[in-house]
Motif scaffolding. Structure first.
Motif, PDB file in Angstrom:
ATOM      1  N   TYR A  72       0.842  -1.068   0.068  1.00  0.00           N
ATOM      2  CA  TYR A  72      -0.055  -0.041   0.061  1.00  0.00           C
ATOM      3  C   TYR A  72       0.876   1.179  -0.123  1.00  0.00           C
ATOM      4  N   ALA A  75      -0.208   7.345   0.871  1.00  0.00           N
ATOM      5  CA  ALA A  75      -0.555   7.794   2.354  1.00  0.00           C
ATOM      6  C   ALA A  75      -1.782   8.777   2.503  1.00  0.00           C
ATOM      7  N   PRO A  78      -8.461   6.825   3.090  1.00  0.00           N
ATOM      8  CA  PRO A  78      -9.310   6.552   3.635  1.00  0.00           C
ATOM      9  C   PRO A  78      -8.825   5.065   4.320  1.00  0.00           C
ATOM     10  N   ALA A  79      -9.098   4.709   5.499  1.00  0.00           N
ATOM     11  CA  ALA A  79      -8.883   3.199   5.999  1.00  0.00           C
ATOM     12  C   ALA A  79      -9.033   2.361   5.145  1.00  0.00           C
ATOM     13  N   GLU A  80     -10.274   2.273   4.437  1.00  0.00           N
ATOM     14  CA  GLU A  80     -10.627   1.179   3.542  1.00  0.00           C
ATOM     15  C   GLU A  80      -9.452   0.933   2.227  1.00  0.00           C
ATOM     16  N   SER A  81      -8.707   1.872   2.111  1.00  0.00           N
ATOM     17  CA  SER A  81      -7.762   1.739   1.114  1.00  0.00           C
ATOM     18  C   SER A  81      -6.688   0.871   1.412  1.00  0.00           C
ATOM     19  N   TYR A  82      -6.585   0.756   2.525  1.00  0.00           N
ATOM     20  CA  TYR A  82      -5.256  -0.357   3.332  1.00  0.00           C
ATOM     21  C   TYR A  82      -5.743  -1.518   3.653  1.00  0.00           C
ATOM     22  N   ARG A  83      -7.158  -1.971   3.339  1.00  0.00           N
ATOM     23  CA  ARG A  83      -7.618  -3.197   3.213  1.00  0.00           C
ATOM     24  C   ARG A  83      -7.989  -3.817   1.994  1.00  0.00           C
TER      25      ARG A  83
END
Length: 268
Positions: A72, A75, A78-83
């Protein structure tokens, strides 16, 4: 006599801003639609070799893991972009074959068995091939960003097209981060347009011979507003690799706004 087997397509595409295409960001709407459609149009390759703007190494380097993780490499999203998940398999055998093709052309290359897939791969391919069932290998750019070398790298890999390997250059035909956010989307940008027009002519004109086309791409800094559109050329050079693989004129398959700037997709 049996007919000659069709050659696999070669595709240069914009991958958008970070993970935004996977999050449905409105200024990526045209790109999201294009990536979904082009995957259906191209059909299913046996494997994909993708050159990403987001990886540079001292020599051309290939991912060699059988099950690459995702990197990933962005930076502030949103948090979902790291899932985000994209569990496409790697293809260590293809990585070895590509290394051998480069060596045969006198180009030192390496395989990195630990590196994962960065967003230059998983963002566009998740939209193109959401099943994540096509084996993928990622190929780095070479530090120094010599355009002639990247064309030469592509030429060494031309034989992959006869093996149903889809070659994808994942970059951006416009990549000036400051300019993306300096004006409202939709504001005319003649400098952006002039460079894209030059790139269309260079890559698609049947009036150019291949020596002339390669010369123009090698000397891309002489194009109108080249350094405005590419303050640093890492997002352009995947195109040079694609041209080297294909060795002929392309056609435009995407010509629309991404983040308010005109960007191109080209197919050979």
């Amino acid at each position: 006599m049996p007919g000659r087997a069709a050659l696999s397509p070669v595709l240069f595409l914009p991958h958008g801003g970070g993970p935004w295409p996977l999050l449905g960001e409105p200024h990526h709407a045209a790109l999201i639609e294009f990536l979904g459609a082009i995957g259906r149009d191209l059909g299913r390759p046996d494997a994909c070799l993708l050159i990403s703007a987001h990886w540079e190494a001292s020599v051309p380097t290939l991912t060699g893991a059988a099950r690459p993780a995702l990197i990933y490499d962005y930076a502030g999203f949103p948090a979902e972009s790291y899932r985000i998940a994209y569990p496409a398999p790697g293809d260590p055998a293809l990585a070895g074959d590509v290394r051998g093709l480069l060596a045969g052309a006198g180009i030192d290359a390496a395989v990195d068995a630990a590196r994962g897939f960065d967003h230059g791969l998983f963002v566009p391919l998740k939209l193109m091939y959401p099943a994540a069932d096509i084996p993928c290998v990622q190929l780095s750019l070479v530090r120094g960003l010599d355009p002639a070398l990247h064309i030469r790298i592509g030429r060494a890999l031309a034989g992959l097209r006869a093996r149903n390997v889809l070659v994808v250059g994942s970059g951006f035909s416009f990549h000036n981060l400051r300019a993306f956010f300096a004006a409202r989307p939709g504001t005319p940008d003649p400098a952006n347009a002039a460079f894209q027009d030059w790139l269309v002519e260079t890559c698609t004109s049947h009036e150019l011979d291949e020596a002339g086309r390669a010369q123009r791409l090698t000397g891309w800094e002489d194009a109108p507003h080249a350094r405005y559109c590419h303050p640093r050329e890492e997002h352009l050079l995947p195109l040079h690799v694609c041209y080297g693989v294909a060795g002929g004129p392309a056609r435009v398959v995407f010509d629309d706004a991404v983040l308010g700037k005109r960007a191109l997709g080209l197919q050979w």
